[in-house]
Design a protein around this motif. Structure first.
Motif, PDB file in Angstrom:
ATOM      1  N   UNK A 292     -14.538 -38.418  -7.030  1.00  0.00           N
ATOM      2  CA  UNK A 292     -13.887 -38.726  -5.760  1.00  0.00           C
ATOM      3  C   UNK A 292     -12.652 -39.579  -6.039  1.00  0.00           C
ATOM      4  N   UNK A 293     -11.705 -39.627  -5.132  1.00  0.00           N
ATOM      5  CA  UNK A 293     -10.512 -40.451  -5.361  1.00  0.00           C
ATOM      6  C   UNK A 293     -10.825 -41.917  -5.631  1.00  0.00           C
ATOM      7  N   UNK A 294     -11.857 -42.464  -4.988  1.00  0.00           N
ATOM      8  CA  UNK A 294     -12.214 -43.858  -5.217  1.00  0.00           C
ATOM      9  C   UNK A 294     -12.705 -44.066  -6.653  1.00  0.00           C
ATOM     10  N   UNK A 295     -13.568 -43.170  -7.123  1.00  0.00           N
ATOM     11  CA  UNK A 295     -14.061 -43.283  -8.497  1.00  0.00           C
ATOM     12  C   UNK A 295     -12.941 -43.039  -9.502  1.00  0.00           C
ATOM     13  N   UNK A 296     -12.047 -42.110  -9.212  1.00  0.00           N
ATOM     14  CA  UNK A 296     -10.886 -41.902 -10.076  1.00  0.00           C
ATOM     15  C   UNK A 296     -10.069 -43.182 -10.178  1.00  0.00           C
ATOM     16  N   UNK A 297      -9.926 -43.869  -9.054  1.00  0.00           N
ATOM     17  CA  UNK A 297      -9.184 -45.124  -9.046  1.00  0.00           C
ATOM     18  C   UNK A 297      -9.817 -46.165  -9.949  1.00  0.00           C
TER      19      UNK A 297
ATOM     20  N   UNK B 121     -21.828 -38.385 -17.957  1.00  0.00           N
ATOM     21  CA  UNK B 121     -21.304 -37.016 -17.940  1.00  0.00           C
ATOM     22  C   UNK B 121     -19.803 -36.981 -18.186  1.00  0.00           C
ATOM     23  N   UNK B 122     -19.075 -37.980 -17.649  1.00  0.00           N
ATOM     24  CA  UNK B 122     -17.631 -38.047 -17.835  1.00  0.00           C
ATOM     25  C   UNK B 122     -17.290 -38.334 -19.293  1.00  0.00           C
TER      26      UNK B 122
ATOM     27  N   UNK C  22     -12.129 -35.650 -14.885  1.00  0.00           N
ATOM     28  CA  UNK C  22     -11.756 -36.740 -13.989  1.00  0.00           C
ATOM     29  C   UNK C  22     -11.453 -36.212 -12.586  1.00  0.00           C
ATOM     30  N   UNK C  23     -10.943 -34.989 -12.517  1.00  0.00           N
ATOM     31  CA  UNK C  23     -10.623 -34.392 -11.215  1.00  0.00           C
ATOM     32  C   UNK C  23     -11.864 -34.090 -10.384  1.00  0.00           C
TER      33      UNK C  23
END
Length: 137
Positions: free
Chosen positions: A65-70, A53-54, A61-62
């Motif tokens: 979750x912060x972990x996946x963004x990392x 999906x991304x 990207x927003x």
């Protein structure tokens, strides 16, 4: 009230366990030689769906979750770092090619009229002929 029921951890362990010498944690059985599952193996299918999906721009990207963004941004940084030397070389080659193109175009198709420096050869010949024939008339 709950603090009063808890034993204080100021004495020996025998007092805290009230004399019990049995472990409350059951012993673990020896593990076989199988390898441990990969980190994230239990959520791999869901992560794969979100990655698709991304990539397809269905989510931003927003939305992660912060972990996946990392994880995504760390991979992006690694990719950029590996491509930076080649990108820098290609950027310098593009700048050189652009400068050469402009220089060759100006040499071949100079839109300015040529600067006339002094009289033309034909005018000089006429002037010389008049001088050597006895002066200008």
């Amino acid at each position: 009230m709950a603090e009063q029921n808890r034993p204080l951890a100021t004495g020996p362990a025998q007092i805290l366990t009230r004399g019990s010498n049995t472990s409350t944690v059951p012993p673990t059985e020896p593990t076989s030689a199988e390898s441990a599952p990969l980190i994230g193996a239990t959520v791999e299918t869901r992560l794969a769906v979100e990655l698709v999906r991304l990539v397809a721009d269905e989510i931003k990207l927003d939305d992660l979750t912060p972990a996946l963004q990392g994880y995504v941004l760390h991979g992006h940084r690694l990719a950029l770092a590996s491509l930076l030397p080649e990108y820098t070389r290609l950027e310098a080659a593009l700048d050189q090619a652009t400068a050469d193109r402009d220089r060759y175009y100006a040499a071949a198709f100079n839109p300015r009229s040529p600067i006339k420096i002094g009289p033309s050869y034909a005018e000089l010949e006429i002037t010389r002929a008049e001088i050597y024939s006895g002066g200008a008339k």
